[in-house]
Design a protein around this motif. Structure first.
Motif, PDB file in Angstrom:
ATOM      1  N   ARG A  19     -72.211   8.744 -53.809  1.00 12.79           N
ATOM      2  CA  ARG A  19     -71.041   7.984 -54.550  1.00 12.79           C
ATOM      3  C   ARG A  19     -69.832   8.401 -54.198  1.00 12.79           C
ATOM      4  O   ARG A  19     -68.935   7.499 -54.171  1.00 12.79           O
ATOM      5  CB  ARG A  19     -71.298   8.197 -56.178  1.00 12.79           C
ATOM      6  N   ALA A  20     -69.299   9.664 -53.950  1.00 11.39           N
ATOM      7  CA  ALA A  20     -68.203  10.039 -53.554  1.00 11.39           C
ATOM      8  C   ALA A  20     -67.772   9.511 -52.065  1.00 11.39           C
ATOM      9  O   ALA A  20     -66.583   9.045 -52.142  1.00 11.39           O
ATOM     10  CB  ALA A  20     -68.029  11.637 -53.646  1.00 11.39           C
ATOM     11  N   THR A  22     -68.934   6.513 -51.007  1.00 14.08           N
ATOM     12  CA  THR A  22     -68.841   5.243 -51.267  1.00 14.08           C
ATOM     13  C   THR A  22     -67.147   5.064 -51.752  1.00 14.08           C
ATOM     14  O   THR A  22     -66.406   4.306 -51.389  1.00 14.08           O
ATOM     15  CB  THR A  22     -69.799   4.716 -52.210  1.00 14.08           C
ATOM     16  N   ARG A  23     -66.821   5.774 -52.845  1.00 17.79           N
ATOM     17  CA  ARG A  23     -65.681   5.622 -53.665  1.00 17.79           C
ATOM     18  C   ARG A  23     -64.522   6.032 -52.609  1.00 17.79           C
ATOM     19  O   ARG A  23     -63.679   5.312 -52.381  1.00 17.79           O
ATOM     20  CB  ARG A  23     -65.460   6.711 -54.883  1.00 17.79           C
ATOM     21  N   HIS A  24     -64.607   7.273 -51.741  1.00 22.31           N
ATOM     22  CA  HIS A  24     -63.786   7.121 -50.618  1.00 22.31           C
ATOM     23  C   HIS A  24     -63.549   6.257 -49.623  1.00 22.31           C
ATOM     24  O   HIS A  24     -62.450   5.622 -49.133  1.00 22.31           O
ATOM     25  CB  HIS A  24     -64.059   8.564 -49.989  1.00 22.31           C
ATOM     26  N   THR A  27     -61.970   3.101 -51.145  1.00 25.70           N
ATOM     27  CA  THR A  27     -60.667   3.413 -51.385  1.00 25.70           C
ATOM     28  C   THR A  27     -59.698   3.325 -49.997  1.00 25.70           C
ATOM     29  O   THR A  27     -58.815   2.599 -50.168  1.00 25.70           O
ATOM     30  CB  THR A  27     -60.173   4.975 -51.924  1.00 25.70           C
ATOM     31  N   ARG A  75     -66.031  -1.727 -59.967  1.00 25.46           N
ATOM     32  CA  ARG A  75     -66.091  -0.724 -58.715  1.00 25.46           C
ATOM     33  C   ARG A  75     -64.766  -0.371 -58.133  1.00 25.46           C
ATOM     34  O   ARG A  75     -64.834   0.553 -57.329  1.00 25.46           O
ATOM     35  CB  ARG A  75     -67.144  -1.545 -57.689  1.00 25.46           C
ATOM     36  N   PHE A  76     -63.845  -1.387 -58.267  1.00 27.80           N
ATOM     37  CA  PHE A  76     -62.771  -1.133 -57.331  1.00 27.80           C
ATOM     38  C   PHE A  76     -61.364  -1.147 -57.715  1.00 27.80           C
ATOM     39  O   PHE A  76     -60.374  -0.648 -57.475  1.00 27.80           O
ATOM     40  CB  PHE A  76     -62.643  -2.069 -56.031  1.00 27.80           C
ATOM     41  N   LEU A  79     -60.071   2.376 -58.655  1.00 31.09           N
ATOM     42  CA  LEU A  79     -59.460   2.850 -57.311  1.00 31.09           C
ATOM     43  C   LEU A  79     -58.130   2.239 -56.861  1.00 31.09           C
ATOM     44  O   LEU A  79     -57.424   2.935 -56.510  1.00 31.09           O
ATOM     45  CB  LEU A  79     -60.666   2.493 -56.116  1.00 31.09           C
ATOM     46  N   HIS A  82     -55.485   3.866 -59.040  1.00 35.25           N
ATOM     47  CA  HIS A  82     -55.185   5.253 -58.425  1.00 35.25           C
ATOM     48  C   HIS A  82     -54.466   5.222 -57.438  1.00 35.25           C
ATOM     49  O   HIS A  82     -53.628   6.163 -57.284  1.00 35.25           O
ATOM     50  CB  HIS A  82     -56.542   5.938 -58.351  1.00 35.25           C
TER      51      HIS A  82
END
Ligand code: C2E
Ligand code: CA
Ligand code: CA
Ligand code: CA
Length: 286
Positions: A19-20, A22-24, A27, A75-76, A79, A82
């Protein structure tokens, strides 16, 4: 991020790790995605409960990711908020959906109910960005769309405890004729009396309120709560839009309670702009 356990604890939860990553990955891909035109907008109709006519639509952004396929905003958007990319992304959504509203107006003009209106979500970062008012004015002028065709949706939580600096741009937009809707109403804990202070003209009642009304008859306590909110809103000159209407029973009960506008799968899922045009046209004929 490395925890106290070092590599071993990272391996202990491979899913969290994925998950991390994918998040990274998402982003870092966001800025190029905007440049490459990977975002698109779906429109969900807003329907007048009194006569069933389509009055406009809410713009809902999606990301066609080259590897992951279509990603929903949940999902985005966090991000993008942020990293600050939400400002150019939000500006793009505004520009694109107002351009679309103009196209609908041209193909669909001259109806008694007036031209189709467009609702656009505004994130808290956009609200505190100094360019908001001027950008909005420029976009409307470039598209040749009058401010009264636009409604900006701001969540209740973004406005809780908002000071005057934060409200000033919203007030200016409201004075120009842009509608401001309080989105997800009922999920925050705002003081109802506080509503008078806010430059809003629409309450969007959160889906959680209308969920209890999918069956007929609805839970009497749910009915009382919604009835109370509608009475209060109308006494403050606010229109009430209900979200997440999935059944005819819900729509009918909400209509009887005096809600003004509805949105939900019962009418249509979010879809491409042509679909909205077809729905509105069919509705004008019928
Ligand atoms: P929202 O503003 O509360 O939008 C309504 C959400 O409810 C949408 O989810 C919509 O597809 C979904 N929905 C509509 N009708 C029904 C129904 O009958 N039943 C159910 N279960 N759901 C329904 P979506 O498209 O996934 O958007 C999620 C959130 O993402 C939005 O919630 C909004 O807060 C945010 N969002 C979407 N587009 C934008 C944007 O352009 N900018 C910003 N800042 N946020 C956006
Ligand atoms: Ca919304
Ligand atoms: Ca909402
Ligand atoms: Ca919601």
């Amino acid at each position: 991020a490395k925890s106290a356990g070092g590599n071993r604890s990272e391996l202990a939860d491979p899913e969290a790790d994925a998950r991390a990553i994918t998040r990274h990955g998402l982003t870092t891909a966001l800025p190029t995605a905007l440049e490459r035109g990977e975002f698109f907008i779906e429109y969900q109709p807003l329907v007048h409960l009194g006569d069933g006519s389509v009055r406009g639509a809410e713009a809902l952004v999606r990301w066609l990711h080259p590897q992951h396929g279509v990603l929903g905003p949940d999902r985005f958007i966090p991000l993008a908020e942020h990293t600050g990319l939400i400002v150019p992304l939000g500006r793009w959504v505004l520009e694109e959906s107002i351009r679309q509203a103009r196209a609908w107006r041209e193909r669909h003009g001259g109806r008694d109910a007036g031209p189709l209106r467009i609702n656009v979500n505004l994130s808290p970062c956009q609200l505190s960005h100094p360019g908001l008012v001027q950008d909005t004015v420029d976009i409307l002028e470039r598209a040749g769309v009058t401010p009264d065709a636009l409604c900006l949706e701001v969540t209740e939580s973004a406005l809780i405890g908002a000071d005057d600096d934060l409200l000033k741009p919203l007030r200016r937009l409201a004075e120009m004729g842009v509608d401001i809707a309080l989105d997800d109403f009922g999920t925050g804990y705002s003081n109802l009396a506080n509503l008078r202070r806010l430059p809003v003209s629409v309450l969007k009642l959160d889906r959680s309120f209308t969920q209890g009304m999918q069956q007929f008859p609805a839970d009497p306590v749910d009915l009382k709560i919604v009835e109370g909110i509608v009475t209060l809103a109308h006494s403050l000159d606010l229109a009430v839009t209900v979200e997440g209407v999935e059944t005819g029973a819900q729509a009918e009960q909400l209509r009887v309670l005096g809600c003004d506008t509805a949105q939900g799968w019962y009418y249509a899922r979010p879809g491409p702009p042509e679909r909205l045009h077809d729905l509105a046209l069919a509705d004008a004929k019928g």
